[in-house]
Motif scaffolding. Sequence first.
Motif, mmCIF file in Angstrom:
data_model
loop_
_atom_site.group_PDB
_atom_site.id
_atom_site.type_symbol
_atom_site.label_atom_id
_atom_site.label_comp_id
_atom_site.label_asym_id
_atom_site.label_seq_id
_atom_site.Cartn_x
_atom_site.Cartn_y
_atom_site.Cartn_z
ATOM 1 N N LYS A 100 -33.399 -48.915 14.281
ATOM 2 C CA LYS A 100 -32.874 -50.267 14.486
ATOM 3 C C LYS A 100 -31.657 -50.515 13.595
ATOM 4 O O LYS A 100 -30.652 -51.098 14.050
ATOM 5 C CB LYS A 100 -33.952 -51.309 14.201
ATOM 6 C CG LYS A 100 -35.121 -51.316 15.185
ATOM 7 C CD LYS A 100 -34.700 -51.698 16.586
ATOM 8 C CE LYS A 100 -35.926 -51.971 17.466
ATOM 9 N NZ LYS A 100 -35.546 -52.212 18.875
ATOM 10 N N VAL A 101 -31.736 -50.096 12.349
ATOM 11 C CA VAL A 101 -30.604 -50.277 11.443
ATOM 12 C C VAL A 101 -29.396 -49.490 11.942
ATOM 13 O O VAL A 101 -28.268 -50.006 12.015
ATOM 14 C CB VAL A 101 -30.981 -49.849 10.010
ATOM 15 C CG1 VAL A 101 -29.741 -49.794 9.119
ATOM 16 C CG2 VAL A 101 -32.012 -50.811 9.420
ATOM 17 N N ALA A 102 -29.622 -48.225 12.313
ATOM 18 C CA ALA A 102 -28.514 -47.394 12.784
ATOM 19 C C ALA A 102 -27.922 -47.931 14.082
ATOM 20 O O ALA A 102 -26.701 -47.919 14.273
ATOM 21 C CB ALA A 102 -28.994 -45.958 12.973
ATOM 22 N N GLY A 103 -28.771 -48.431 14.975
ATOM 23 C CA GLY A 103 -28.285 -48.990 16.228
ATOM 24 C C GLY A 103 -27.426 -50.219 16.014
ATOM 25 O O GLY A 103 -26.379 -50.382 16.652
ATOM 26 N N SER A 104 -27.863 -51.084 15.126
ATOM 27 C CA SER A 104 -27.078 -52.293 14.834
ATOM 28 C C SER A 104 -25.714 -51.934 14.256
ATOM 29 O O SER A 104 -24.688 -52.521 14.632
ATOM 30 C CB SER A 104 -27.832 -53.185 13.840
ATOM 31 O OG SER A 104 -29.037 -53.671 14.404
ATOM 32 N N ARG A 105 -25.686 -50.966 13.367
ATOM 33 C CA ARG A 105 -24.425 -50.584 12.728
ATOM 34 C C ARG A 105 -23.503 -49.851 13.699
ATOM 35 O O ARG A 105 -22.284 -50.064 13.683
ATOM 36 C CB ARG A 105 -24.713 -49.724 11.502
ATOM 37 C CG ARG A 105 -25.411 -50.511 10.407
ATOM 38 C CD ARG A 105 -25.694 -49.695 9.180
ATOM 39 N NE ARG A 105 -26.254 -50.555 8.129
ATOM 40 C CZ ARG A 105 -26.658 -50.116 6.947
ATOM 41 N NH1 ARG A 105 -26.570 -48.818 6.658
ATOM 42 N NH2 ARG A 105 -27.151 -50.959 6.046
ATOM 43 N N ALA A 106 -24.067 -49.006 14.531
ATOM 44 C CA ALA A 106 -23.237 -48.287 15.502
ATOM 45 C C ALA A 106 -22.577 -49.248 16.475
ATOM 46 O O ALA A 106 -21.414 -49.056 16.867
ATOM 47 C CB ALA A 106 -24.098 -47.270 16.258
ATOM 48 N N ALA A 107 -23.306 -50.285 16.871
ATOM 49 C CA ALA A 107 -22.773 -51.244 17.843
ATOM 50 C C ALA A 107 -21.552 -51.985 17.313
ATOM 51 O O ALA A 107 -20.716 -52.447 18.096
ATOM 52 C CB ALA A 107 -23.858 -52.237 18.238
ATOM 53 N N GLN A 108 -21.434 -52.097 16.009
ATOM 54 C CA GLN A 108 -20.289 -52.800 15.425
ATOM 55 C C GLN A 108 -18.983 -52.033 15.622
ATOM 56 O O GLN A 108 -17.903 -52.622 15.533
ATOM 57 C CB GLN A 108 -20.530 -53.015 13.924
ATOM 58 C CG GLN A 108 -21.700 -53.936 13.618
ATOM 59 C CD GLN A 108 -22.024 -53.998 12.139
ATOM 60 O OE1 GLN A 108 -21.249 -53.519 11.302
ATOM 61 N NE2 GLN A 108 -23.171 -54.564 11.801
ATOM 62 N N HIS A 109 -19.068 -50.747 15.891
ATOM 63 C CA HIS A 109 -17.877 -49.909 16.000
ATOM 64 C C HIS A 109 -17.668 -49.325 17.396
ATOM 65 O O HIS A 109 -16.590 -48.818 17.696
ATOM 66 C CB HIS A 109 -17.959 -48.757 14.995
ATOM 67 C CG HIS A 109 -18.184 -49.200 13.587
ATOM 68 N ND1 HIS A 109 -17.205 -49.774 12.815
ATOM 69 C CD2 HIS A 109 -19.310 -49.176 12.813
ATOM 70 C CE1 HIS A 109 -17.687 -50.072 11.623
ATOM 71 N NE2 HIS A 109 -18.956 -49.722 11.594
ATOM 72 N N ALA A 110 -18.688 -49.394 18.246
ATOM 73 C CA ALA A 110 -18.638 -48.710 19.540
ATOM 74 C C ALA A 110 -17.906 -49.541 20.595
ATOM 75 O O ALA A 110 -17.990 -50.776 20.613
ATOM 76 C CB ALA A 110 -20.047 -48.399 20.023
ATOM 77 N N ASN A 111 -17.220 -48.845 21.488
ATOM 78 C CA ASN A 111 -16.587 -49.481 22.642
ATOM 79 C C ASN A 111 -17.413 -49.319 23.909
ATOM 80 O O ASN A 111 -17.075 -49.875 24.953
ATOM 81 C CB ASN A 111 -15.202 -48.880 22.865
ATOM 82 C CG ASN A 111 -14.256 -49.184 21.726
ATOM 83 O OD1 ASN A 111 -14.192 -50.313 21.266
ATOM 84 N ND2 ASN A 111 -13.530 -48.175 21.258
#
Length: 258
Positions: free
Chosen positions: A220-231
Amino acid sequence: MAPADLLGTLRNDSPLVQCITNYVAMNIAANVVLAAGASPAMVHAVDEIEDFTPICGALTVNIGTLSAPWAASILAAARTANDNQIPWVLDPVAHFISGYRKDVAQTLLALRPTILRGNASEIMTLAGEAGAGKGADSGDSVSDAQNAARSIAQTHGSVVVVTGPVDFVTDGARSATVTGGSDIMPMVTALGCSQTALMGAYAACGPAFEAAVSTAAHFKVAGSRAAQHANGPGSFQMHFLDAISTTQPGDLAGVIQS
């Protein structure tokens, strides 16, 4: 054991995890386990089970691309893990779509996996309830599956993880929910399968309930952080692997509710 302690142990010990997973998931599952700090081995030939499974810290099995040779390997590995007191994780992907797949899943469940991880429809139908699953996709909510999860946990002695927008983890007595992640995650194939593999790495390092909760939190933590940078889904996968690697032990507690 706290999630922070488990992630620290995982990175310190780098446990060897045997990942018998499906063809679609092999690459991303191996990369997720590596990024977290553990050592994946995609060893699935039945002729190697007797020698290899006993030297692993944990076993994970996934029936996504099931066939007779894969079923023989999975069953042999699960029995060998039990014989050697090695924790193992079962991911009963779309077990309800055929009689053959259902029979294999029920046989594996009877072997009492340390952790059972699935979406709501998979958990509900594994418990004998009606579900609205569509292939590997859930048509039911996590809250709908909570009673089924508790029932399986109490009957089979397994920790049960129901994954979705909010994950639910139970050992039949205790329970926890884990929040966070991103709506992009279901758009990346086999990301859930890779969570199963990582759950094995955590299970090699500590108690099953804490291992399941810690894995869910890490995702969950990694998913939230990845979404901040992903297109979109493609760049999300790249950023997700980076986030799995850079997530720190102290980051996990904030997404867990008992």
